[in-house]
Design a protein around this motif. Structure first.
Motif, PDB file in Angstrom:
ATOM      1  N   PRO A   1       0.830  -1.214   0.000  1.00  0.00           N
ATOM      2  CA  PRO A   1       0.000   0.000   0.000  1.00  0.00           C
ATOM      3  C   PRO A   1       0.860   1.257   0.000  1.00  0.00           C
ATOM      4  N   LEU A   2       0.218   2.382  -0.321  1.00  0.00           N
ATOM      5  CA  LEU A   2       0.910   3.669  -0.298  1.00  0.00           C
ATOM      6  C   LEU A   2       1.462   3.938   1.101  1.00  0.00           C
ATOM      7  N   SER A   3       2.732   4.316   1.158  1.00  0.00           N
ATOM      8  CA  SER A   3       3.385   4.646   2.419  1.00  0.00           C
ATOM      9  C   SER A   3       4.046   6.008   2.273  1.00  0.00           C
ATOM     10  N   VAL A   4       3.802   6.869   3.244  1.00  0.00           N
ATOM     11  CA  VAL A   4       4.433   8.189   3.282  1.00  0.00           C
ATOM     12  C   VAL A   4       5.349   8.240   4.494  1.00  0.00           C
ATOM     13  N   PHE A   5       6.572   8.706   4.287  1.00  0.00           N
ATOM     14  CA  PHE A   5       7.543   8.753   5.372  1.00  0.00           C
ATOM     15  C   PHE A   5       8.298  10.066   5.325  1.00  0.00           C
TER      16      PHE A   5
END
Length: 618
Positions: A163-167
């Motif tokens: 899934p989309l992951s933002v870090f």
């Protein structure tokens, strides 16, 4: 070696595929995919040879640590730095010089053909997906420069559905350091993507020392600004068929010292690369991999006595065909062309050259027996064909214990500066230089259980026709010449064990890097390096400590007392607290004991420093 083998089953460390490495090393995941050891994707658990990976989590949690420093904490790697994280640096893999270790970004070499340097200071670890390290000569896989090993900096996603992951992170530290970064990644419906960027600035510390024989000392601070952007985009329309593009753009504006009266000197590093790769499973036994890439390096030095620019452009075109002959045998055919050109304020007699190469890679797995062999022929402008080879054999003694042996040859083409520098201040390049060559042999054994692992690797490398870049006659006419031979013998022992929420590791590298002509120690290479560390997690918090001791080195070929670089030990502490699964606070206290030491004569290293960071993942 015999004593180590006796105690091996009771030790605890990193396996051959993942030696006990740096702080916070993760347990190897079976689905970790690597591409460097055999020029093709394979599970890390199936790799044979001395290979390790610096994971995405380690890179994103590197704090204020530079990529050079992070690599120097790995087994069998030493480094030097000419000042702070903004300055020129170099890596020694198994004692090989920085010019003898191939560094790549997404499979594209970034060693500058003009000087052999790599501008690692322009690369921020937090914008990288992972780093793959292959120790030992790999010229039969990658051609020139890969005599000590290969370091492959991967920026692209592995393509697995997620899934989309933002870090991201934001932090402050000693010397007015500010650092921030943000990125995203994911994969679905055949598409995979990754984009990461970062910015850092610092007032820095004084890069130089006022020592005899140096003329660059200036008591001012040497600050820097760094910015990086990396990304990748790929589409898989059916299993085994993917088209992808990746890029990296790194920038570093850093001060340096050039004398007490020159107070406004700085250098600009740029490291840029873009690559397009097409993987096509043409049949159930034939995979085609087309790869086209362009890399551009540049270093622009600005000083009152004059500006100096040196840069290069490298274009690589490769077609690799992977054949699965049957369940046990695989064969790869590699066709490759590399175009190199250099530019800058120095006008070389020749500024372009080309290399055409063909290579074969064989991998055989027969129950407990594993063989990998490779053969490559390179034809470079102005030189005869050069053929290199490698043969490796591994045996599974038990399900937990394995042993292996390998032999290989390597070579390095001289740089444009060595060959074609025009006459200036009594120095001129030598167009008659021969390539450097090497012959290596290694033994390795590894033991691994669910909670413990251990590895021992011993190697010997003999180098011939080493290039001395500054040889002068009685009339002080100076040039480059093939005058040196060297032998490097070493052994690396590493151990790791996990007790529930506690991890401990230890490792030691012993090396004899000897100049055959003089019997002296090769410059900037220590005979011993020791590593030890521990970490513990309790609830939402974790703490850790790491200590590295590096032995005495010398900054000149004659090993004079004046150029002796004393041994030193550096203690680093770290702690973190997770407020939630998405938000974590981190603190890093590096060089806790404020050790004063040099990795390059006349240049300072950073004293005790603290970095506070807030990291998030969604």
């Amino acid at each position: 070696m015999a004593l180590a083998l006796v105690v091996l089953p009771f030790a605890a460390t990193a396996q051959t595929a993942t030696p006990a490495t740096s702080p916070d090393a993760d347990v190897t995941r079976l689905d970790t995919i690597v591409a460097t050891p055999a020029r093709g994707n394979q599970n890390l658990a199936d790799v044979y040879g001395d290979v390790s990976v610096i994971s995405k989590d380690q890179l994103q949690n590197a704090g204020a640590t530079s990529l050079t420093e992070l690599l120097s904490r790995q087994p069998q790697i030493q480094a030097y730095q000419q000042g702070g994280p903004q300055s020129l640096s170099g890596l020694f893999v198994r004692g090989a010089s920085p010019q003898q270790t191939l560094v790549m970004v997404d499979g594209q070499r970034i060693n500058d053909p003009a000087t052999g340097s790599t501008y690692l200071s322009a690369i921020d670890p937090t914008t990288v997906e992972r780093v793959e390290i292959l120790r030992g000569a790999a010229s039969s896989l990658y051609g020139s420069d890969a005599m000590g090993g290969v370091i492959n900096i991967i920026t692209r996603s592995d393509g697995q559905d997620k899934p989309l992951s933002v870090f991201g992170n934001i932090g402050v530290g000693t010397h007015s350091l500010f650092k921030a970064g943000i990125g995203l990644s994911g994969a679905s419906n055949g598409w995979d993507y990754r984009l990461a960027g970062s910015y850092a600035s610092s007032d820095g510390f004084n890069a130089t020392r006022n020592k005899p024989g140096t003329f660059t000392y200036n008591p001012d601070r040497d600050g820097y600004e760094q910015a990086s952007l990396s990304g990748s985009l790929g589409y898989t329309w059916k299993p085994g068929n993917r088209l992808g593009v990746s890029f990296y753009n790194g920038y570093n504006h850093g001060d340096f010292d050039s004398g007490v009266y020159d107070r406004n000197t700085f250098g600009i590093m740029r490291q840029q690369s873009v690559a397009v790769t097409s993987n096509n499973q043409l049949t159930d036994w034939w995979e085609s991999v087309l790869h086209v890439s362009v890399n551009r390096n540049m270093y622009d030095a600005r000083a009152s006595y004059g500006d100096s620019v040196i840069g290069s452009i490298q274009r690589t075109y490769s077609w690799q065909n992977n054949f699965r002959l049957n369940q046990q045998n695989k064969l790869s055919l590699v066709l490759e062309r590399k175009d190199e050109s250099v530019f800058g304020t120095t006008t070389y007699e020749k500024d372009k050259r080309h290399t055409n190469a063909v290579g074969l890679i064989y991998r055989g797995d027969f129950n407990r027996h594993h063989i990998q062999a490779s053969l490559r022929n390179d034809n470079t402008t102005g030189y005869d064909d050069k053929t290199t080879g490698s043969l490796s054999y591994d045996f599974d003694i038990t399900s937990e214990w394995s042993a292996g042996v390998a032999a290989n040859t390597g070579y390095r083409i001289p740089t444009f500066a060595d060959l074609y520098t025009p006459l200036s201040f009594g120095y001129q390049g030598n167009p008659n230089l021969k390539p450097e060559t090497s012959r290596s042999f290694e033994l390795r054994t590894a033991w691994k259980t669910e909670d413990s692992s251990a590895s021992i690797t011993a190697w010997q490398t003999k180098y011939r026709d080493l290039i001395d870049g500054y040889v002068c006659d009685d009339m002080f006419n100076c040039t480059s010449e093939n005058v040196d031979r060297a032998t490097i013998r070493g052994i690396s022992i590493n151990a790791e064990h996990r007790f529930d929420q506690t991890r401990v590791y230890a490792g030691a590298d012993f090396m004899n890097p000897k100049d055959n002509e003089s019997g002296k120690q090769l410059i900037r290479r220590a005979r011993q390096v020791y590593r030890v560390g521990a970490s513990h997690t309790f609830g939402q918090a974790s703490i850790g400590a790491d200590f590295v001791h590096t032995g005495t080195r010398y900054d000149d070929k004659d090993n004079t007392r004046e150029k002796r670089l004393g041994s030193y030990g550096v203690l680093n502490l770290r702690a973190s607290y997770a407020f939630s699964k998405n938000l974590e606070a981190q603190v890093y206290w590096n060089n806790v004991l404020d050790k004063k030491y040099e990795t390059s004569y006349g240049y300072n290293t950073e004293g005790s420093n603290v970095f506070l960071n807030l990291a998030f993942r969604m």
